[in-house]
Scaffold this motif. Structure first.
Motif, PDB file in Angstrom:
ATOM      1  N   GLU A   1       2.236  -0.689  -8.649  1.00 44.87           N
ATOM      2  CA  GLU A   1       1.864   0.948  -8.546  1.00 44.87           C
ATOM      3  C   GLU A   1       0.343   1.036  -8.554  1.00 44.87           C
ATOM      4  O   GLU A   1      -0.228   1.804  -7.783  1.00 44.87           O
ATOM      5  CB  GLU A   1       2.443   1.537  -9.951  1.00 44.87           C
ATOM      6  CG  GLU A   1       3.868   1.797  -9.773  1.00 44.87           C
ATOM      7  CD  GLU A   1       4.661   1.619 -11.248  1.00 44.87           C
ATOM      8  OE1 GLU A   1       5.782   1.807 -11.150  1.00 44.87           O
ATOM      9  OE2 GLU A   1       3.780   1.422 -12.078  1.00 44.87           O
ATOM     10  N   ALA A   2      -0.374  -0.086  -9.037  1.00 44.30           N
ATOM     11  CA  ALA A   2      -1.963   0.001  -8.944  1.00 44.30           C
ATOM     12  C   ALA A   2      -2.308  -0.147  -7.393  1.00 44.30           C
ATOM     13  O   ALA A   2      -3.482   0.108  -7.168  1.00 44.30           O
ATOM     14  CB  ALA A   2      -2.458  -1.230  -9.643  1.00 44.30           C
ATOM     15  N   ARG A   3      -1.491  -0.575  -6.399  1.00 45.80           N
ATOM     16  CA  ARG A   3      -1.774  -0.584  -5.198  1.00 45.80           C
ATOM     17  C   ARG A   3      -1.319   0.724  -4.230  1.00 45.80           C
ATOM     18  O   ARG A   3      -1.063   0.495  -3.300  1.00 45.80           O
ATOM     19  CB  ARG A   3      -1.469  -2.025  -4.513  1.00 45.80           C
ATOM     20  CG  ARG A   3      -2.605  -3.255  -5.062  1.00 45.80           C
ATOM     21  CD  ARG A   3      -2.138  -4.206  -5.536  1.00 45.80           C
ATOM     22  NE  ARG A   3      -2.955  -5.157  -5.932  1.00 45.80           N
ATOM     23  CZ  ARG A   3      -3.100  -5.288  -7.349  1.00 45.80           C
ATOM     24  NH1 ARG A   3      -2.123  -5.059  -8.242  1.00 45.80           N
ATOM     25  NH2 ARG A   3      -4.110  -6.240  -7.669  1.00 45.80           N
ATOM     26  N   SER A   4      -0.805   1.417  -4.908  1.00 41.85           N
ATOM     27  CA  SER A   4      -0.073   2.773  -4.478  1.00 41.85           C
ATOM     28  C   SER A   4       1.120   2.417  -3.771  1.00 41.85           C
ATOM     29  O   SER A   4       1.689   3.328  -3.050  1.00 41.85           O
ATOM     30  CB  SER A   4      -1.211   3.326  -3.374  1.00 41.85           C
ATOM     31  OG  SER A   4      -2.217   3.601  -4.009  1.00 41.85           O
TER      32      SER A   4
ATOM     33  N   GLY B   1       5.112   5.801 -13.527  1.00 44.84           N
ATOM     34  CA  GLY B   1       4.666   5.205 -12.363  1.00 44.84           C
ATOM     35  C   GLY B   1       5.470   5.033 -11.281  1.00 44.84           C
ATOM     36  O   GLY B   1       5.213   4.964 -10.032  1.00 44.84           O
TER      37      GLY B   1
ATOM     38  N   ASP C   1       0.710  -0.991   0.110  1.00 43.04           N
ATOM     39  CA  ASP C   1       0.080  -0.100  -0.054  1.00 43.04           C
ATOM     40  C   ASP C   1       1.042   1.034  -0.109  1.00 43.04           C
ATOM     41  O   ASP C   1       2.017   0.918  -0.323  1.00 43.04           O
ATOM     42  CB  ASP C   1      -0.870  -0.154   1.104  1.00 43.04           C
ATOM     43  CG  ASP C   1      -0.268   0.084   2.446  1.00 43.04           C
ATOM     44  OD1 ASP C   1       0.718   0.327   2.564  1.00 43.04           O
ATOM     45  OD2 ASP C   1      -1.055  -0.307   3.699  1.00 43.04           O
ATOM     46  N   GLU C   2       0.465   2.307   0.130  1.00 40.95           N
ATOM     47  CA  GLU C   2       1.100   3.627   0.154  1.00 40.95           C
ATOM     48  C   GLU C   2       2.247   3.656   1.212  1.00 40.95           C
ATOM     49  O   GLU C   2       3.250   4.519   1.128  1.00 40.95           O
ATOM     50  CB  GLU C   2       0.086   4.791   0.122  1.00 40.95           C
ATOM     51  CG  GLU C   2      -0.509   5.246   1.324  1.00 40.95           C
ATOM     52  CD  GLU C   2      -1.742   4.391   1.796  1.00 40.95           C
ATOM     53  OE1 GLU C   2      -1.949   3.519   0.855  1.00 40.95           O
ATOM     54  OE2 GLU C   2      -2.273   4.436   2.746  1.00 40.95           O
ATOM     55  N   ASN C   3       2.250   2.821   2.261  1.00 42.15           N
ATOM     56  CA  ASN C   3       3.262   2.804   3.110  1.00 42.15           C
ATOM     57  C   ASN C   3       4.589   1.795   3.131  1.00 42.15           C
ATOM     58  O   ASN C   3       5.182   1.362   3.712  1.00 42.15           O
ATOM     59  CB  ASN C   3       2.754   2.292   4.816  1.00 42.15           C
ATOM     60  CG  ASN C   3       1.649   3.718   5.068  1.00 42.15           C
ATOM     61  OD1 ASN C   3       2.043   4.824   4.782  1.00 42.15           O
ATOM     62  ND2 ASN C   3       0.546   3.299   5.409  1.00 42.15           N
TER      63      ASN C   3
ATOM     64  N   HIS D   1       7.924   6.238  -8.123  1.00 46.47           N
ATOM     65  CA  HIS D   1       7.996   7.236  -7.410  1.00 46.47           C
ATOM     66  C   HIS D   1       9.447   8.070  -7.566  1.00 46.47           C
ATOM     67  O   HIS D   1       9.370   9.303  -7.481  1.00 46.47           O
ATOM     68  CB  HIS D   1       7.956   6.727  -6.073  1.00 46.47           C
ATOM     69  CG  HIS D   1       8.231   7.768  -4.937  1.00 46.47           C
ATOM     70  ND1 HIS D   1       7.164   8.971  -4.671  1.00 46.47           N
ATOM     71  CD2 HIS D   1       9.191   7.636  -3.760  1.00 46.47           C
ATOM     72  CE1 HIS D   1       7.694   9.387  -3.855  1.00 46.47           C
ATOM     73  NE2 HIS D   1       8.672   9.037  -3.257  1.00 46.47           N
TER      74      HIS D   1
ATOM     75  N   LYS E   1       5.037   2.636  -3.286  1.00 44.59           N
ATOM     76  CA  LYS E   1       6.163   3.527  -3.935  1.00 44.59           C
ATOM     77  C   LYS E   1       7.497   2.798  -4.494  1.00 44.59           C
ATOM     78  O   LYS E   1       8.154   2.567  -3.519  1.00 44.59           O
ATOM     79  CB  LYS E   1       6.661   4.408  -2.410  1.00 44.59           C
ATOM     80  CG  LYS E   1       5.603   5.396  -2.215  1.00 44.59           C
ATOM     81  CD  LYS E   1       6.219   6.776  -1.791  1.00 44.59           C
ATOM     82  CE  LYS E   1       5.437   8.026  -1.437  1.00 44.59           C
ATOM     83  NZ  LYS E   1       4.557   7.733  -0.309  1.00 44.59           N
TER      84      LYS E   1
END
Ligand code: F6R
Length: 365
Positions: free
Chosen positions: A294-297, A314, A268-270, A316, A299
Protein backbone atom coordinates in the motif's frame (compact mmCIF):
# COMPACT_ATOMS: atom_id res chain seq x y z
CA UNK A 1 -26.28 -29.40 -21.12
CA UNK A 2 -25.52 -25.89 -19.90
CA UNK A 3 -28.96 -25.18 -18.36
CA UNK A 4 -29.06 -21.49 -17.50
CA UNK A 5 -25.27 -21.15 -17.41
CA UNK A 6 -23.27 -19.32 -20.08
CA UNK A 7 -20.23 -21.59 -19.96
CA UNK A 8 -19.26 -25.01 -18.67
CA UNK A 9 -16.71 -23.39 -16.41
CA UNK A 10 -19.43 -21.35 -14.72
CA UNK A 11 -21.64 -24.43 -14.39
CA UNK A 12 -18.74 -26.39 -12.92
CA UNK A 13 -17.97 -23.64 -10.41
CA UNK A 14 -21.58 -23.81 -9.27
CA UNK A 15 -21.52 -27.61 -9.11
CA UNK A 16 -18.84 -27.55 -6.42
CA UNK A 17 -21.12 -27.98 -3.38
CA UNK A 18 -22.48 -31.18 -4.98
CA UNK A 19 -19.10 -32.38 -6.25
CA UNK A 20 -17.63 -31.96 -2.78
CA UNK A 21 -20.61 -33.59 -1.06
CA UNK A 22 -20.33 -36.56 -3.45
CA UNK A 23 -16.60 -36.88 -2.85
CA UNK A 24 -17.26 -36.84 0.89
CA UNK A 25 -20.15 -39.28 0.91
CA UNK A 26 -18.24 -42.35 2.09
CA UNK A 27 -15.99 -40.25 4.30
CA UNK A 28 -18.95 -38.86 6.20
CA UNK A 29 -20.35 -42.37 6.68
CA UNK A 30 -17.08 -44.00 7.75
CA UNK A 31 -14.88 -41.14 9.00
CA UNK A 32 -11.39 -40.41 7.58
CA UNK A 33 -10.50 -44.11 7.63
CA UNK A 34 -7.34 -45.38 5.90
CA UNK A 35 -9.52 -48.13 4.34
CA UNK A 36 -11.03 -45.46 2.07
CA UNK A 37 -7.77 -45.69 0.10
CA UNK A 38 -7.62 -49.48 -0.12
CA UNK A 39 -7.35 -52.55 2.13
CA UNK A 40 -3.55 -52.24 2.47
CA UNK A 41 -3.59 -48.53 3.25
CA UNK A 42 -3.55 -48.69 7.05
CA UNK A 43 -0.27 -50.65 7.19
CA UNK A 44 1.36 -48.65 4.42
CA UNK A 45 0.33 -45.35 6.03
CA UNK A 46 1.58 -46.44 9.45
CA UNK A 47 5.01 -47.43 8.11
CA UNK A 48 5.75 -44.86 5.40
CA UNK A 49 8.96 -42.94 6.18
CA UNK A 50 7.99 -40.03 3.89
CA UNK A 51 5.41 -38.74 1.44
CA UNK A 52 6.22 -37.50 -2.05
CA UNK A 53 3.51 -35.78 -4.06
CA UNK A 54 3.80 -35.47 -7.84
CA UNK A 55 1.41 -33.62 -10.16
CA UNK A 56 1.09 -30.93 -12.86
CA UNK A 57 -0.67 -27.57 -13.01
CA UNK A 58 -3.64 -27.12 -10.70
CA UNK A 59 -3.20 -30.66 -9.36
CA UNK A 60 0.31 -29.62 -8.30
CA UNK A 61 -1.17 -26.66 -6.42
CA UNK A 62 -3.51 -29.04 -4.59
CA UNK A 63 -0.42 -31.04 -3.59
CA UNK A 64 1.24 -27.91 -2.23
CA UNK A 65 -1.74 -27.31 0.07
CA UNK A 66 -1.68 -30.92 1.24
CA UNK A 67 1.91 -30.58 2.42
CA UNK A 68 0.80 -28.16 5.17
CA UNK A 69 -1.95 -30.51 6.38
CA UNK A 70 0.13 -33.69 6.31
CA UNK A 71 3.15 -32.13 7.99
CA UNK A 72 1.04 -30.50 10.67
CA UNK A 73 -1.06 -33.55 11.49
CA UNK A 74 1.54 -36.30 11.11
CA UNK A 75 5.02 -34.77 11.30
CA UNK A 76 5.94 -36.80 8.19
CA UNK A 77 8.37 -35.22 5.76
CA UNK A 78 6.47 -34.26 2.60
CA UNK A 79 7.91 -33.11 -0.70
CA UNK A 80 5.84 -31.86 -3.60
CA UNK A 81 7.21 -32.06 -7.12
CA UNK A 82 6.16 -30.93 -10.55
CA UNK A 83 5.91 -34.22 -12.46
CA UNK A 84 7.82 -32.98 -15.52
CA UNK A 85 10.79 -32.07 -13.29
CA UNK A 86 10.66 -35.07 -10.98
CA UNK A 87 10.81 -37.55 -13.86
CA UNK A 88 14.22 -36.23 -14.92
CA UNK A 89 15.70 -35.86 -11.46
CA UNK A 90 18.00 -38.58 -10.20
CA UNK A 91 17.27 -38.97 -6.47
CA UNK A 92 16.49 -42.31 -4.81
CA UNK A 93 13.35 -42.94 -2.79
CA UNK A 94 13.43 -44.49 0.66
CA UNK A 95 11.69 -47.87 0.69
CA UNK A 96 8.06 -47.57 1.77
CA UNK A 97 7.74 -43.94 0.66
CA UNK A 98 4.17 -43.07 -0.21
CA UNK A 99 4.04 -41.52 -3.68
CA UNK A 100 0.84 -39.51 -4.06
CA UNK A 101 0.08 -39.00 -7.76
CA UNK A 102 -2.67 -36.40 -8.27
CA UNK A 103 -4.43 -36.07 -11.61
CA UNK A 104 -7.94 -35.14 -12.68
CA UNK A 105 -7.68 -37.07 -15.96
CA UNK A 106 -5.29 -39.82 -14.95
CA UNK A 107 -3.75 -39.56 -18.44
CA UNK A 108 -1.25 -36.68 -18.09
CA UNK A 109 1.92 -37.99 -19.75
CA UNK A 110 4.42 -36.36 -17.39
CA UNK A 111 2.52 -37.55 -14.34
CA UNK A 112 2.45 -41.17 -15.55
CA UNK A 113 6.17 -40.98 -16.33
CA UNK A 114 6.88 -39.55 -12.87
CA UNK A 115 4.96 -42.39 -11.22
CA UNK A 116 6.83 -45.03 -13.24
CA UNK A 117 10.14 -43.32 -12.51
CA UNK A 118 9.38 -43.31 -8.77
CA UNK A 119 8.96 -47.08 -8.85
CA UNK A 120 12.49 -47.44 -10.24
CA UNK A 121 13.98 -45.34 -7.43
CA UNK A 122 12.95 -47.51 -4.51
CA UNK A 123 10.33 -49.90 -3.18
CA UNK A 124 7.59 -47.26 -3.09
CA UNK A 125 3.80 -47.45 -3.06
CA UNK A 126 1.72 -45.27 -5.34
CA UNK A 127 -1.52 -43.72 -4.15
CA UNK A 128 -3.54 -42.31 -7.03
CA UNK A 129 -5.92 -39.45 -6.50
CA UNK A 130 -7.96 -39.26 -9.65
CA UNK A 131 -11.32 -38.16 -11.06
CA UNK A 132 -11.53 -40.69 -13.89
CA UNK A 133 -12.19 -44.29 -12.72
CA UNK A 134 -10.64 -46.38 -15.46
CA UNK A 135 -7.71 -44.21 -16.38
CA UNK A 136 -4.09 -45.27 -16.85
CA UNK A 137 -3.20 -43.78 -13.48
CA UNK A 138 -5.84 -45.73 -11.57
CA UNK A 139 -4.84 -48.97 -13.29
CA UNK A 140 -1.17 -48.60 -12.38
CA UNK A 141 -1.56 -47.48 -8.76
CA UNK A 142 -1.42 -49.53 -5.54
CA UNK A 143 -3.90 -47.40 -3.60
CA UNK A 144 -6.72 -45.28 -4.96
CA UNK A 145 -9.08 -42.51 -3.98
CA UNK A 146 -11.52 -41.32 -6.63
CA UNK A 147 -12.79 -37.78 -6.46
CA UNK A 148 -16.45 -37.53 -7.45
CA UNK A 149 -16.39 -34.26 -9.35
CA UNK A 150 -18.17 -35.77 -12.36
CA UNK A 151 -17.06 -34.92 -15.87
CA UNK A 152 -15.24 -31.59 -16.12
CA UNK A 153 -15.61 -30.03 -19.56
CA UNK A 154 -14.08 -26.56 -19.09
CA UNK A 155 -10.35 -26.73 -19.75
CA UNK A 156 -9.61 -24.77 -16.58
CA UNK A 157 -9.85 -27.02 -13.55
CA UNK A 158 -12.46 -25.91 -10.98
CA UNK A 159 -14.50 -28.66 -9.30
CA UNK A 160 -11.72 -31.16 -9.98
CA UNK A 161 -9.30 -28.96 -8.03
CA UNK A 162 -11.52 -28.41 -4.97
CA UNK A 163 -12.43 -32.10 -4.79
CA UNK A 164 -8.72 -32.94 -4.94
CA UNK A 165 -8.18 -30.65 -1.97
CA UNK A 166 -10.96 -32.42 -0.09
CA UNK A 167 -9.46 -35.84 -0.88
CA UNK A 168 -6.03 -34.68 0.28
CA UNK A 169 -7.49 -33.35 3.51
CA UNK A 170 -9.05 -36.78 4.09
CA UNK A 171 -5.70 -38.40 3.27
CA UNK A 172 -3.89 -36.21 5.80
CA UNK A 173 -6.42 -37.15 8.48
CA UNK A 174 -6.24 -40.85 7.57
CA UNK A 175 -2.43 -40.76 7.80
CA UNK A 176 -2.75 -39.18 11.23
CA UNK A 177 -5.16 -41.91 12.24
CA UNK A 178 -2.85 -44.75 11.11
CA UNK A 179 0.19 -43.16 12.72
CA UNK A 180 -1.67 -42.08 15.86
CA UNK A 181 -0.20 -38.61 15.72
CA UNK A 182 -3.35 -36.75 16.81
CA UNK A 183 -5.60 -37.08 19.83
CA UNK A 184 -9.07 -38.51 19.22
CA UNK A 185 -10.62 -35.10 19.88
CA UNK A 186 -8.27 -33.29 17.46
CA UNK A 187 -9.07 -35.88 14.80
CA UNK A 188 -12.81 -35.54 15.49
CA UNK A 189 -12.58 -31.82 15.00
CA UNK A 190 -10.75 -32.19 11.69
CA UNK A 191 -13.29 -34.72 10.41
CA UNK A 192 -16.22 -32.75 11.84
CA UNK A 193 -15.25 -29.67 9.82
CA UNK A 194 -15.92 -31.65 6.64
CA UNK A 195 -19.63 -31.94 7.49
CA UNK A 196 -20.05 -28.19 7.13
CA UNK A 197 -17.96 -27.87 3.98
CA UNK A 198 -20.63 -28.27 1.26
CA UNK A 199 -22.70 -25.53 2.92
CA UNK A 200 -19.68 -23.23 3.33
CA UNK A 201 -18.84 -23.66 -0.32
CA UNK A 202 -22.45 -23.02 -1.32
CA UNK A 203 -22.41 -19.74 0.60
CA UNK A 204 -19.41 -18.57 -1.41
CA UNK A 205 -21.44 -18.71 -4.60
CA UNK A 206 -23.49 -15.77 -3.32
CA UNK A 207 -20.39 -13.58 -3.75
CA UNK A 208 -20.59 -14.00 -7.52
CA UNK A 209 -22.11 -10.58 -8.23
CA UNK A 210 -19.55 -8.75 -6.13
CA UNK A 211 -16.70 -10.59 -7.85
CA UNK A 212 -18.12 -9.59 -11.21
CA UNK A 213 -17.66 -5.97 -10.10
CA UNK A 214 -14.06 -6.69 -9.14
CA UNK A 215 -13.62 -8.38 -12.52
CA UNK A 216 -14.83 -5.26 -14.29
CA UNK A 217 -11.93 -3.36 -12.70
CA UNK A 218 -9.40 -6.14 -13.10
CA UNK A 219 -10.14 -6.54 -16.81
CA UNK A 220 -8.48 -3.16 -17.47
CA UNK A 221 -5.08 -4.28 -16.21
CA UNK A 222 -2.38 -6.28 -17.97
CA UNK A 223 -0.79 -7.72 -14.83
CA UNK A 224 -1.79 -8.91 -11.38
CA UNK A 225 -0.17 -10.33 -8.27
CA UNK A 226 -1.83 -12.88 -6.01
CA UNK A 227 -0.66 -13.23 -2.42
CA UNK A 228 -1.29 -15.62 0.44
CA UNK A 229 0.52 -17.32 3.28
CA UNK A 230 0.52 -20.87 4.66
CA UNK A 231 -2.20 -22.98 2.94
CA UNK A 232 -3.39 -19.88 1.11
CA UNK A 233 -0.04 -19.46 -0.65
CA UNK A 234 -0.78 -22.33 -3.11
CA UNK A 235 -4.27 -20.86 -3.51
CA UNK A 236 -2.62 -17.61 -4.64
CA UNK A 237 -0.70 -19.67 -7.22
CA UNK A 238 -3.96 -21.27 -8.34
CA UNK A 239 -5.77 -17.90 -8.55
CA UNK A 240 -2.97 -16.53 -10.73
CA UNK A 241 -3.05 -19.62 -12.95
CA UNK A 242 -6.82 -19.29 -13.47
CA UNK A 243 -6.52 -15.62 -14.41
CA UNK A 244 -3.71 -16.14 -16.89
CA UNK A 245 -5.17 -19.21 -18.56
CA UNK A 246 -8.68 -17.93 -19.20
CA UNK A 247 -8.43 -14.11 -19.06
CA UNK A 248 -4.95 -13.89 -20.63
CA UNK A 249 -3.76 -11.47 -17.96
CA UNK A 250 -0.21 -11.95 -16.81
CA UNK A 251 -0.46 -12.98 -13.17
CA UNK A 252 1.96 -14.28 -10.56
CA UNK A 253 1.20 -15.93 -7.26
CA UNK A 254 3.57 -15.31 -4.37
CA UNK A 255 3.97 -16.25 -0.76
CA UNK A 256 3.40 -12.83 0.80
CA UNK A 257 6.68 -13.06 2.74
CA UNK A 258 8.56 -13.27 -0.57
CA UNK A 259 7.39 -9.83 -1.73
CA UNK A 260 10.36 -7.91 -0.51
CA UNK A 261 12.71 -10.39 -2.13
CA UNK A 262 11.85 -9.08 -5.59
CA UNK A 263 8.26 -8.62 -6.74
CA UNK A 264 7.77 -5.47 -4.65
CA UNK A 265 9.76 -3.69 -7.36
CA UNK A 266 6.77 -4.20 -9.70
CA UNK A 267 4.25 -2.58 -7.40
CA UNK A 268 2.77 0.81 -8.28
CA UNK A 269 -0.75 2.18 -8.86
CA UNK A 270 -1.03 0.00 -11.98
CA UNK A 271 -0.58 -3.26 -10.11
CA UNK A 272 -3.70 -4.93 -8.73
CA UNK A 273 -2.86 -7.30 -5.86
CA UNK A 274 -5.35 -9.97 -4.94
CA UNK A 275 -4.85 -11.16 -1.39
CA UNK A 276 -6.32 -14.15 0.47
CA UNK A 277 -6.35 -13.71 4.23
CA UNK A 278 -7.24 -16.09 7.06
CA UNK A 279 -7.53 -15.16 10.72
CA UNK A 280 -4.56 -17.30 11.74
CA UNK A 281 -1.26 -16.81 13.53
CA UNK A 282 0.30 -15.36 10.36
CA UNK A 283 -2.26 -12.57 9.96
CA UNK A 284 -0.02 -10.00 11.58
CA UNK A 285 2.80 -10.88 9.18
CA UNK A 286 0.44 -10.64 6.22
CA UNK A 287 -0.75 -7.21 7.39
CA UNK A 288 2.82 -5.91 7.39
CA UNK A 289 3.32 -7.35 3.87
CA UNK A 290 0.20 -5.45 2.76
CA UNK A 291 1.45 -2.21 4.29
CA UNK A 292 4.52 -2.48 2.07
CA UNK A 293 2.30 -2.83 -0.99
CA UNK A 294 0.00 0.00 0.00
CA UNK A 295 2.93 2.33 0.69
CA UNK A 296 3.77 1.90 -3.02
CA UNK A 297 0.18 2.65 -4.09
CA UNK A 298 -0.53 -0.98 -5.09
CA UNK A 299 -4.27 -1.66 -5.32
CA UNK A 300 -5.15 -4.36 -2.81
CA UNK A 301 -8.23 -6.50 -3.47
CA UNK A 302 -8.67 -8.37 -0.20
CA UNK A 303 -10.57 -11.65 0.21
CA UNK A 304 -10.71 -12.10 3.94
CA UNK A 305 -12.19 -14.46 6.46
CA UNK A 306 -13.97 -12.82 9.41
CA UNK A 307 -11.42 -11.74 12.02
CA UNK A 308 -9.02 -10.19 9.50
CA UNK A 309 -10.12 -6.61 10.17
CA UNK A 310 -6.50 -5.62 10.80
CA UNK A 311 -5.86 -6.18 7.09
CA UNK A 312 -8.75 -4.01 5.87
CA UNK A 313 -7.14 -0.59 6.35
CA UNK A 314 -5.63 0.70 3.15
CA UNK A 315 -7.16 -2.01 0.95
CA UNK A 316 -8.79 -0.83 -2.27
CA UNK A 317 -11.60 -3.42 -2.09
CA UNK A 318 -12.53 -5.87 0.68
CA UNK A 319 -14.78 -8.88 0.49
CA UNK A 320 -15.39 -10.67 3.80
CA UNK A 321 -16.32 -14.35 3.79
CA UNK A 322 -19.52 -15.32 5.62
CA UNK A 323 -17.73 -17.51 8.19
CA UNK A 324 -14.22 -18.68 9.03
CA UNK A 325 -13.41 -22.17 7.75
CA UNK A 326 -10.29 -23.07 9.77
CA UNK A 327 -8.07 -25.63 8.04
CA UNK A 328 -10.55 -25.77 5.14
CA UNK A 329 -9.90 -22.11 4.22
CA UNK A 330 -7.92 -23.05 1.08
CA UNK A 331 -10.93 -24.96 -0.29
CA UNK A 332 -13.39 -22.19 0.47
CA UNK A 333 -11.20 -19.31 -0.75
CA UNK A 334 -10.57 -21.01 -4.08
CA UNK A 335 -14.14 -20.21 -5.17
CA UNK A 336 -13.90 -16.41 -5.21
CA UNK A 337 -10.67 -16.67 -7.20
CA UNK A 338 -12.35 -18.93 -9.75
CA UNK A 339 -15.30 -16.54 -10.04
CA UNK A 340 -12.96 -13.56 -10.37
CA UNK A 341 -11.03 -15.19 -13.23
CA UNK A 342 -14.27 -16.33 -14.86
CA UNK A 343 -15.91 -12.91 -14.87
CA UNK A 344 -12.71 -11.18 -15.95
CA UNK A 345 -12.49 -13.56 -18.91
CA UNK A 346 -16.15 -12.94 -19.78
CA UNK A 347 -15.61 -9.20 -19.70
CA UNK A 348 -12.61 -9.59 -21.98
CA UNK A 349 -14.59 -11.85 -24.30
CA UNK A 350 -12.16 -14.78 -24.33
CA UNK A 351 -13.12 -18.37 -25.09
CA UNK A 352 -13.60 -19.33 -21.44
CA UNK A 353 -14.15 -23.07 -21.86
CA UNK A 354 -11.45 -23.53 -24.50
CA UNK A 355 -8.65 -21.05 -23.84
CA UNK A 356 -6.20 -20.65 -26.71
CA UNK A 357 -3.21 -23.01 -26.92
CA UNK A 358 -4.43 -25.32 -24.12
CA UNK A 359 -5.81 -28.87 -24.05
CA UNK A 360 -7.93 -30.45 -21.33
CA UNK A 361 -5.71 -33.46 -21.01
CA UNK A 362 -2.00 -33.20 -21.78
CA UNK A 363 -1.20 -36.69 -23.05
CA UNK A 364 2.07 -35.72 -24.73
CA UNK A 365 5.23 -34.65 -22.99
C1 F6R B 1 -5.41 -25.66 -14.96
C2 F6R B 1 -5.47 -27.05 -15.39
C3 F6R B 1 -4.20 -27.79 -15.63
C4 F6R B 1 -4.29 -29.22 -15.08
C5 F6R B 1 -3.03 -30.00 -15.46
C6 F6R B 1 -3.01 -31.38 -14.86
O1 F6R B 1 -6.67 -25.10 -14.80
O2 F6R B 1 -6.54 -27.58 -15.58
O3 F6R B 1 -3.12 -27.10 -15.05
O4 F6R B 1 -4.47 -29.16 -13.70
O5 F6R B 1 -2.92 -30.09 -16.85
O6 F6R B 1 -4.06 -32.16 -15.36
P1 F6R B 1 -4.47 -33.50 -14.63
O7 F6R B 1 -4.94 -33.14 -13.28
O8 F6R B 1 -5.55 -34.10 -15.50
O9 F6R B 1 -3.24 -34.36 -14.58
Amino acid sequence: DLGHFRHYMQKEIFEQPTAIANTLQRVLELGCKPALFGPEADTLFANAPAVRIVACGSSYHAGLVARYWIEEWTGLPVSVDIASEYRYRKGREQDGTLIVAISQSGETADLLAAMRSARERGDVKVLALCNVPHSTLTRESDLLFLTQAGQEIGVASTKAFTTQLVALYVLAAALAQSRQTLSASALDEIVGALHRLPVLVEEMLALDGELDKWAHELSHYNHALFLGRHTLFPIALEGALKLKEIAYIHAEGYAAGELKHGPLALVDENMPIIVCAAADELLEKLVSNLREVEARSGKVFLLAEPGCEAAHDGAHRVLTMPVASGPLAPVVLTLPLQMLAYHTACRKGTDVDKPRNLAKSVTVE
